[in-house]
Design an enzyme around this catalytic site. Structure first.
Site, short mmCIF file in Angstrom:
data_model
loop_
_atom_site.label_atom_id
_atom_site.label_comp_id
_atom_site.label_asym_id
_atom_site.label_seq_id
_atom_site.Cartn_x
_atom_site.Cartn_y
_atom_site.Cartn_z
N HIS A 131 -28.71 39.93 -11.30
CA HIS A 131 -29.38 40.50 -12.44
C HIS A 131 -30.51 40.70 -12.94
O HIS A 131 -30.71 41.28 -13.73
CB HIS A 131 -28.42 39.21 -13.09
CG HIS A 131 -26.61 39.91 -13.24
ND1 HIS A 131 -25.86 39.12 -12.04
CD2 HIS A 131 -26.28 41.12 -13.90
CE1 HIS A 131 -24.37 39.81 -12.88
NE2 HIS A 131 -24.53 40.96 -13.66
N CYS A 183 -21.73 53.25 -14.24
CA CYS A 183 -23.02 52.44 -14.75
C CYS A 183 -24.02 51.21 -14.33
O CYS A 183 -24.79 50.20 -14.35
CB CYS A 183 -22.17 51.41 -15.71
SG CYS A 183 -21.14 50.50 -16.09
N ARG A 223 -19.91 47.23 -23.55
CA ARG A 223 -18.81 45.81 -22.62
C ARG A 223 -18.82 44.93 -23.62
O ARG A 223 -20.00 43.86 -23.63
CB ARG A 223 -19.63 45.75 -21.64
CG ARG A 223 -19.30 44.81 -20.41
CD ARG A 223 -19.28 44.75 -19.03
NE ARG A 223 -21.03 43.61 -19.10
CZ ARG A 223 -21.63 43.80 -18.19
NH1 ARG A 223 -21.86 44.71 -16.53
NH2 ARG A 223 -23.18 43.09 -17.56
N ASN A 225 -21.99 48.15 -8.55
CA ASN A 225 -23.43 47.30 -8.37
C ASN A 225 -21.60 45.63 -7.83
O ASN A 225 -21.93 45.34 -6.16
CB ASN A 225 -23.44 45.72 -9.12
CG ASN A 225 -24.88 46.76 -9.70
OD1 ASN A 225 -24.88 48.00 -8.84
ND2 ASN A 225 -25.31 46.15 -10.03
N ASP A 226 -20.47 45.33 -8.50
CA ASP A 226 -19.43 44.79 -8.06
C ASP A 226 -18.18 45.18 -7.25
O ASP A 226 -17.97 44.48 -6.34
CB ASP A 226 -18.79 44.31 -9.35
CG ASP A 226 -20.46 42.56 -9.83
OD1 ASP A 226 -20.37 42.04 -8.88
OD2 ASP A 226 -19.52 42.67 -10.71
N ARG A 269 -25.12 45.62 -22.63
CA ARG A 269 -24.63 44.19 -21.83
C ARG A 269 -24.57 42.96 -23.12
O ARG A 269 -25.78 42.01 -23.17
CB ARG A 269 -26.17 44.01 -20.72
CG ARG A 269 -25.56 44.92 -19.39
CD ARG A 269 -26.54 44.30 -18.47
NE ARG A 269 -26.50 45.28 -17.83
CZ ARG A 269 -27.19 46.11 -16.66
NH1 ARG A 269 -27.95 46.38 -17.98
NH2 ARG A 269 -26.88 47.05 -15.67
N ARG A 281 -24.47 40.10 -3.62
CA ARG A 281 -25.54 40.58 -3.73
C ARG A 281 -26.83 39.91 -4.15
O ARG A 281 -27.68 40.72 -4.47
CB ARG A 281 -24.83 42.24 -5.20
CG ARG A 281 -24.03 41.38 -6.41
CD ARG A 281 -23.92 42.54 -6.91
NE ARG A 281 -23.79 42.61 -7.76
CZ ARG A 281 -24.30 42.37 -8.80
NH1 ARG A 281 -25.49 42.58 -9.29
NH2 ARG A 281 -23.41 42.13 -10.53
N GLU A 292 -14.83 47.63 -11.48
CA GLU A 292 -15.64 47.09 -10.34
C GLU A 292 -14.90 45.91 -9.15
O GLU A 292 -15.57 45.41 -8.22
CB GLU A 292 -16.28 45.53 -11.10
CG GLU A 292 -16.86 46.00 -12.90
CD GLU A 292 -17.17 45.44 -13.22
OE1 GLU A 292 -17.83 44.77 -13.39
OE2 GLU A 292 -16.10 44.90 -14.18
#
Length: 569
Positions: free
Chosen positions: A192, A502, A333, A454-455, A297, A465, A431
């Site tokens: 992040h 995203c 989100r 990403n997830d 976010r 990650r 995800e």
């Protein structure tokens, strides 16, 4: 020259600013008491961060000992990790901070010494050895706590931030107007911290081994966020070379036109939207041609404070963003914390593996008062534009139904107070592999999907990650991940629902043919990547990209996928 992981593109040149300063013995503050709830909360946050860093150090030691010596000796450090995560020990330290108002370092020392002393007093060699282990672990933790983090507001303009590691909230405190670049010893492309740096447009290189041993405050440094190189005290020729590169790079970005939609040569249009964290980033998104927001976010509204934001504060933040985009879609989100984004005031408790624990929508469903407050603020803000609500970290149909039930309650309560509430599109993030495989069922319950690569890659490949030791195994272009995306898109389209993406894969310009060929309707990314992505998509024919994707899905690994993408472009 030191080598790290290229995580945010661009070139940064400036003096080194060491964010972490080791305190001398007289500066550890072990005799100081805390004053007021703000200091206590800050100390609890420092404790959580120090526990995480100390645990990672011990895990590395255990791994190295296992490789270099034996599994038996590695067990010593495994035992130390257990001590460091012992609930009784942590609760005792927190009690001293909260009740006795002692700082974290002093609290750790006192609790550890009390436990170690009781073992040392016993007439047994094994227990006496355990006392030594407790003191060893406590010493490691105190060392982490006596490293002083300098506040972001002290950073001089044009500096290169150098640190062991940065939290997302620390990174969010920087500005591209003042910070020239970021370099840290830990982290990777999809942690992040890297995501926030990209959103801010700050060049960053993470995972630079030995950085703190080499860097000195005031050194001239060059950060190459595209190659992963960090130069300390470069010669005059290299410095001039990079100054020219920086000017050329920035001029090139300005020359890419942002006007018009992203449309393939054969007429397929794809919405390119922005990932943002706060209203202040709207201007950057619009400057780069964003057609809306694909990922707001909201967790950053909840960070760096002693209590969650109230309904009115949240409403103001959401309303400002929605109004600024004048009818263009803004996908928000709901609160996504847990994993590497803990909020101390939520008392989330200890998860042995936070990424598989209580996070995202799971957490919100257990803290419904906070969740409902956010939903009320969002429903109110929806009256000012095209706001869409998206739930993170969904695994099961029951979770979506429960979330929609709470949202219906929030709507009824607003209407009962005399506020009119319009219908809002409701979606979910894909995800988790389970969600992708159940997309045909979930698509009937929501209005849209947004794929968080990403997830999704992290959980599909069983790779953390944020762990630089296994960064080489993480790749969102792995065919297994691509197959899950393909399944998701087809399921959604079967039910007439749109699909966005995203994750950070959406910022990879080389992956444009892949993103087009998968049939995505929307791609959300850090604003700086929108112009080059638009330019890339405009050169692609959709029917050719579809053929390419069918071939990519049959390849054995991510290296072959990336090679095929390079050939295509």
């Amino acid at each position: 020259m030191l080598k790290g992981i290229a995580t945010a593109p661009g070139i940064g040149i400036g003096p080194v600013y060491l964010l972490e300063l080791k305190s001398g013995e007289e500066e550890t503050g072990n005799s100081q008491l805390l004053y007021g709830p703000e200091e206590i909360q800050a100390e609890l946050t420092r404790l959580e961060e120090a526990l995480g860093r100390a645990k990672r150090d011990l895990e590395e030691l255990a791994d190295k000992t296992r490789r270099d010596i034996s599994e038996a000796e590695a067990g010593i450090f495994k035992a130390h990790i257990l001590m460091l995560t012992d609930p009784t020990f942590i609760a005792g330290v927190k009690e001293k901070i909260q009740v006795e108002k002692k700082n974290a370092a002093r609290a750790v020392e006192e609790v550890a010494e009390a436990i170690a002393g009781s073992f040392a007093a016993l007439d047994d060699d094994l227990f006496r050895e355990r006392a030594a282990d407790i003191r060893d672990v406590a010493g490691r933790l105190v060392a982490k706590l006596t490293t002083r983090m300098r506040p972001a507001r002290e950073v001089p303009p044009g500096a290169i931030i150098v640190a062991g590691e940065l939290t997302p909230s620390q990174t969010a405190g920087f500005s591209r107007d003042t910070v020239a670049g970021i370099a840290t010893e830990t982290g990777g492309t999809t942690c992040h911290t890297a995501i926030v740096a990209r959103a801010l447009g700050i060049p960053a290189v993470l995972g630079v081994r030995g950085l703190l041993d080499q860097a000195r405050a005031g050194d001239t440094a060059i950060i190459d966020g595209s190659s992963g190189a960090v130069y300390l005290n470069p010669g005059s020729e290299l410095l001039e070379e990079y100054k020219k590169k920086k000017v050329t790079l920035e001029a090139g970005r300005l020359n890419i036109k942002c006007t018009g939609p992203a449309r393939t040569r054969d007429g397929r249009q794809i919405e390119l939207v922005a990932n943002i964290r706060k209203a202040a980033e709207v201007k950057i998104a619009l400057e780069h041609g964003a057609e809306g927001v694909g990922l707001f976010r909201t967790e950053f509204l909840f960070m760096n404070r002693e209590e969650p934001p109230g309904e009115e504060e949240q409403f103001q933040a959401y309303q400002e963003v929605v109004a600024a985009f004048q009818g263009q879609p803004v996908v928000v989100r709901t609160l996504d914390v847990g994993g590497d984004k803990p909020l101390p005031y939520l008392n989330q408790g200890h998860d042995e593996n936070p990424f598989l624990g209580l996070r995202g929508l799971r957490l919100c469903l257990t803290r419904q008062e906070i969740f409902k407050t956010q939903l009320k603020a969002l429903l109110r803000a929806a009256l000012y534009g095209n706001l869409r609500i998206m739930f993170p970290m969904v695994t099961a149909l029951e979770e979506i139904r429960e979330a929609k039930k709470i949202m219906a309650e929030a709507r009824l309560e607003l209407e009962a107070s005399g506020l009119a509430v319009s219908r809002v599109e409701t979606g979910m993030m894909i995800e988790v592999p389970a969600a992708a495989l159940m997309a045909d069922i979930l698509a009937r319950e929501v209005d849209f999907f947004s794929i968080g690569t990403n997830d999704l890659a992290q959980y599909t490949l069983a790779v953390d990650r944020g762990n630089e030791r296994v960064t080489g195994m993480y790749d969102a272009c792995h065919p297994a991940v691509l197959k899950l995306i393909d399944v998701t898109v087809k399921a959604a389209h079967r039910y007439g629902k749109w699909v966005g993406l995203c994750g950070e894969l959406g910022s990879e310009i080389q992956a444009a043919p892949l993103l087009v060929g998968l049939g995505l309707d929307e791609i959300s990314m850090s604003p700086v990547f929108i112009p080059p992505m638009k330019e890339a998509i405009n050169k692609i024919a959709y029917h050719e990209a579809r053929k390419l994707v069918r071939r990519l899905l049959e390849l054995p690994g991510p290296q072959e996928v990336r090679a095929a993408l390079s050939e295509f472009t």
